[in-house]
Motif scaffolding. Structure first.
Motif, PDB file in Angstrom:
ATOM      1  N   GLU A  33      27.241 -18.825   4.300  1.00 48.18           N
ATOM      2  CA  GLU A  33      25.935 -18.263   4.008  1.00 48.18           C
ATOM      3  C   GLU A  33      25.497 -17.396   5.186  1.00 48.18           C
ATOM      4  O   GLU A  33      25.662 -17.781   6.342  1.00 48.18           O
ATOM      5  N   MET A  34      24.968 -16.239   4.897  1.00 47.86           N
ATOM      6  CA  MET A  34      24.536 -15.316   5.952  1.00 47.86           C
ATOM      7  C   MET A  34      23.062 -15.036   5.796  1.00 47.86           C
ATOM      8  O   MET A  34      22.543 -14.990   4.688  1.00 47.86           O
ATOM      9  N   MET A  35      22.410 -14.852   6.924  1.00 51.50           N
ATOM     10  CA  MET A  35      20.994 -14.532   6.933  1.00 51.50           C
ATOM     11  C   MET A  35      20.758 -13.406   7.928  1.00 51.50           C
ATOM     12  O   MET A  35      21.455 -13.301   8.914  1.00 51.50           O
ATOM     13  N   LYS A  36      19.772 -12.616   7.627  1.00 46.62           N
ATOM     14  CA  LYS A  36      19.367 -11.563   8.535  1.00 46.62           C
ATOM     15  C   LYS A  36      18.052 -11.996   9.159  1.00 46.62           C
ATOM     16  O   LYS A  36      17.122 -12.384   8.458  1.00 46.62           O
ATOM     17  N   MET A  37      18.004 -11.959  10.461  1.00 46.44           N
ATOM     18  CA  MET A  37      16.783 -12.380  11.138  1.00 46.44           C
ATOM     19  C   MET A  37      16.139 -11.175  11.802  1.00 46.44           C
ATOM     20  O   MET A  37      16.808 -10.276  12.278  1.00 46.44           O
ATOM     21  N   THR A  38      14.856 -11.189  11.808  1.00 46.45           N
ATOM     22  CA  THR A  38      14.099 -10.152  12.478  1.00 46.45           C
ATOM     23  C   THR A  38      12.938 -10.821  13.185  1.00 46.45           C
ATOM     24  O   THR A  38      12.562 -11.939  12.831  1.00 46.45           O
ATOM     25  N   SER A  39      12.420 -10.198  14.189  1.00 50.72           N
ATOM     26  CA  SER A  39      11.314 -10.823  14.906  1.00 50.72           C
ATOM     27  C   SER A  39      10.261  -9.785  15.259  1.00 50.72           C
ATOM     28  O   SER A  39      10.535  -8.590  15.307  1.00 50.72           O
TER      29      SER A  39
END
Length: 82
Positions: A33-39
């Motif tokens: 499973e892949m996720m894209k994170m941003t902050s």
């Protein structure tokens, strides 16, 4: 509690059931499973809380990034790119 006492005791999964499910869904297990994170970085807690409240109400992340008050990135851009 209801599920544990009433539903789960009747659920019996065999090794054959597991193998059949896996064979029918192999494509789902090829990649992790892949996720894209941003902050978003804020200088003040109150600005961060305000932006979070807008996001929780359904505001678009790109809109919040463009319009939120107190973003550190915006402040740094003004310093380095007048």
């Amino acid at each position: 509690m209801f599920l544990t006492k009433v539903v789960f005791p009747d659920v019996k999964v065999t090794e054959e059931d597991l193998k059949a499910y896996y064979e029918g869904h192999k494509n789902e297990y090829q990649f992790p499973e892949m996720m894209k994170m941003t902050s978003l970085a804020f200088g003040k807690k109150s600005d961060a809380e305000s932006a979070l409240a807008k996001l929780k109400k359904g505001a678009d992340l790109a809109w919040v990034r463009s319009n939120a008050e107190g973003l550190v990135v915006k402040a740094m851009m003004r310093i380095f790119c007048p």
